[in-house]
Enzyme design. Structure first.
Site, PDB file in Angstrom:
ATOM      1  CG  HIS A   1      -0.255  -0.172   2.641  1.00 22.02           C
ATOM      2  ND1 HIS A   1       0.618   0.473   3.033  1.00 22.02           N
ATOM      3  CD2 HIS A   1      -0.434  -1.395   3.360  1.00 22.02           C
ATOM      4  CE1 HIS A   1       1.124   0.098   4.279  1.00 22.02           C
ATOM      5  NE2 HIS A   1       0.689  -1.071   4.507  1.00 22.02           N
TER       6      HIS A   1
ATOM      7  N   GLY B   1       1.857   3.055   2.350  1.00 20.86           N
ATOM      8  CA  GLY B   1       2.891   3.146   3.125  1.00 20.86           C
ATOM      9  C   GLY B   1       4.171   2.584   2.925  1.00 20.86           C
ATOM     10  CG  HIS B   2       4.410  -1.712   1.980  1.00 19.45           C
ATOM     11  ND1 HIS B   2       2.932  -2.212   2.020  1.00 19.45           N
ATOM     12  CD2 HIS B   2       4.933  -2.168   3.121  1.00 19.45           C
ATOM     13  CE1 HIS B   2       2.636  -2.782   2.971  1.00 19.45           C
ATOM     14  NE2 HIS B   2       3.853  -3.154   3.731  1.00 19.45           N
TER      15      HIS B   2
ATOM     16  CD  GLN C   1       7.289 -10.746  11.244  1.00 22.52           C
ATOM     17  OE1 GLN C   1       8.353 -10.832  10.664  1.00 22.52           O
ATOM     18  NE2 GLN C   1       6.466  -9.577  11.324  1.00 22.52           N
TER      19      GLN C   1
ATOM     20  CE  LYS D   1       1.221  -0.034  11.517  1.00 25.63           C
ATOM     21  NZ  LYS D   1       1.005  -1.316  10.620  1.00 25.63           N
ATOM     22  CG  ASP D   2       5.038  -1.700  12.088  1.00 23.95           C
ATOM     23  OD1 ASP D   2       4.080  -2.411  12.413  1.00 23.95           O
ATOM     24  OD2 ASP D   2       4.971  -1.302  10.615  1.00 23.95           O
TER      25      ASP D   2
ATOM     26  CB  VAL E   1       1.776   6.659   4.567  1.00 27.14           C
ATOM     27  CG1 VAL E   1       0.739   7.011   3.631  1.00 27.14           C
ATOM     28  CG2 VAL E   1       3.234   7.214   3.993  1.00 27.14           C
TER      29      VAL E   1
HETATM   30  P1  AMP Z   1       4.777  -4.857   6.758  1.00 24.04           P
HETATM   31  O1  AMP Z   1       4.590  -5.155   5.239  1.00 24.04           O
HETATM   32  O2  AMP Z   1       3.395  -4.529   7.198  1.00 24.04           O
HETATM   33  O3  AMP Z   1       5.750  -5.876   7.620  1.00 24.04           O
HETATM   34  O4  AMP Z   1       5.550  -3.322   6.687  1.00 24.04           O
HETATM   35  C1  AMP Z   1       6.731  -3.674   5.933  1.00 24.04           C
HETATM   36  C2  AMP Z   1       7.482  -1.983   6.150  1.00 24.04           C
HETATM   37  O5  AMP Z   1       6.421  -1.070   5.684  1.00 24.04           O
HETATM   38  C3  AMP Z   1       7.560  -1.833   7.715  1.00 24.04           C
HETATM   39  O6  AMP Z   1       8.835  -1.200   7.842  1.00 24.04           O
HETATM   40  C4  AMP Z   1       6.549  -0.910   8.191  1.00 24.04           C
HETATM   41  O7  AMP Z   1       6.746  -0.364   9.429  1.00 24.04           O
HETATM   42  C5  AMP Z   1       6.219  -0.309   6.842  1.00 24.04           C
HETATM   43  N1  AMP Z   1       4.983   0.423   7.149  1.00 24.04           N
HETATM   44  C6  AMP Z   1       3.706  -0.313   7.319  1.00 24.04           C
HETATM   45  N2  AMP Z   1       2.571   0.488   7.195  1.00 24.04           N
HETATM   46  C7  AMP Z   1       3.305   1.758   6.768  1.00 24.04           C
HETATM   47  C8  AMP Z   1       2.663   3.244   6.867  1.00 24.04           C
HETATM   48  N3  AMP Z   1       1.309   3.158   7.299  1.00 24.04           N
HETATM   49  N4  AMP Z   1       3.323   4.242   6.727  1.00 24.04           N
HETATM   50  C9  AMP Z   1       4.877   3.852   6.735  1.00 24.04           C
HETATM   51  N5  AMP Z   1       5.175   2.729   6.874  1.00 24.04           N
HETATM   52  C10 AMP Z   1       4.474   1.769   6.887  1.00 24.04           C
END
Ligand code: AMP
Length: 256
Positions: free
Chosen positions: A37, A39-40, A64, A152-153, A179
């Protein structure tokens, strides 16, 4: 014009690519679990700005997930992801399978025994062992100059940053802002699992987190709205929350 996206499944392919591009070009890395999305996308755009080459990994890391149901229902969309990565001009996507990542079946693992027991770690036993282990493996395979992670994390970002430093990895771990949807909800792959009612309630998490109320009042407000709060804590100048709506666990944090 962008060159075609390379899709690698093996460590050997990554190694050959590293040799091909040589030492004069920097590599930016964005680890993800897919269902990409905005954010990524913000992370890989930042990586592209700061590096010659950008590599994204897509791997839903079983170690995890403390809850097998959460693992099995984690959203996947490989076709949509590849389309996004091509459009964004990413150089490489690394999509390993479990045998590639865990030939040892998780016999060796990274264990941090302090901050990883707080916040999300206190509610998801073993979660950060899984995160840190897969991140160490990915950073060793990819050997990036920079790795971009979302705030976010935030707890995850801090733990990976500290691990990289204390295991003397060459990679700089870069934190990037969260984001959000227009209504304030932090973007997350898990949002796809919210039903319509839950999706309407979900933005209240961020709204309450930003309110000037004390955390006891916020906790009460969230409970009344139907959230089941795992934790709501203030530390390190930030307010952190994790709360469930139905089967979906949402997390967020803001600077105080
Ligand atoms: P995930 O696919 O959820 O494991 O996230 C992969 C990376 O994208 C991690 O570093 C998350 O912190 C980052 N991420 C996920 N959602 C967001 C967001 N809304 N804004 C910024 N980074 C994000």
């Amino acid at each position: 014009m962008n060159t075609a996206l390379k899709v690698f499944k093996t460590i050997e392919e990554v190694r050959s690519w590293q040799i091909e591009i040589g030492k004069n070009e920097t590599i930016g890395f964005v680890p993800t679990m897919g269902a990409l999305h905005q954010g990524h996308i913000s992370l890989l755009q930042e990586s592209k700005k700061q590096n010659h080459k950008t590599i994204v990994s897509i791997y839903v890391n079983p170690s995890q997930f403390n809850d097998p149901k959460d693992f099995l229902s984690y959203p996947i969309d490989p076709e949509g992801d590849l389309k996004i990565l091509s459009t964004e001009g990413v150089d490489v996507v690394f999509m390993p399978d479990a045998l590639t990542m865990y030939p040892d079946k998780f016999r060796f693992r990274v264990n941090e025994n302090s901050f990883s027991n707080e916040l999300c770690g206190a509610h998801r036993p073993g979660h950060f062992d899984g995160v840190l282990t897969v991140m160490l493996k990915l950073l060793q395979i990819i050997q990036p100059d920079q790795c971009f992670m979302g705030e976010k994390d935030y707890q995850q970002f801090l733990l990976v940053r500290d691990m990289a430093k204390n295991f003397f990895l060459k990679t700089e771990i870069v934190g990037c802002p969260t984001v959000r949807e227009v209504d304030g909800l932090a973007m997350s792959s898990r949002n796809l699992r919210l039903n319509q009612t839950e999706r309407e309630i979900a933005p209240a998490l961020y709204k309450n987190l930003r309110a000037s109320d004390d955390i006891h009042t916020i906790r009460k407000n969230l409970s009344e709205l139907g959230f089941e709060v795992d934790y709501l804590e203030e530390k390190m100048g930030r307010r952190f929350v994790a709360a469930r709506l139905g089967n979906v666990r949402l997390i967020d944090n803001v600077q105080i």
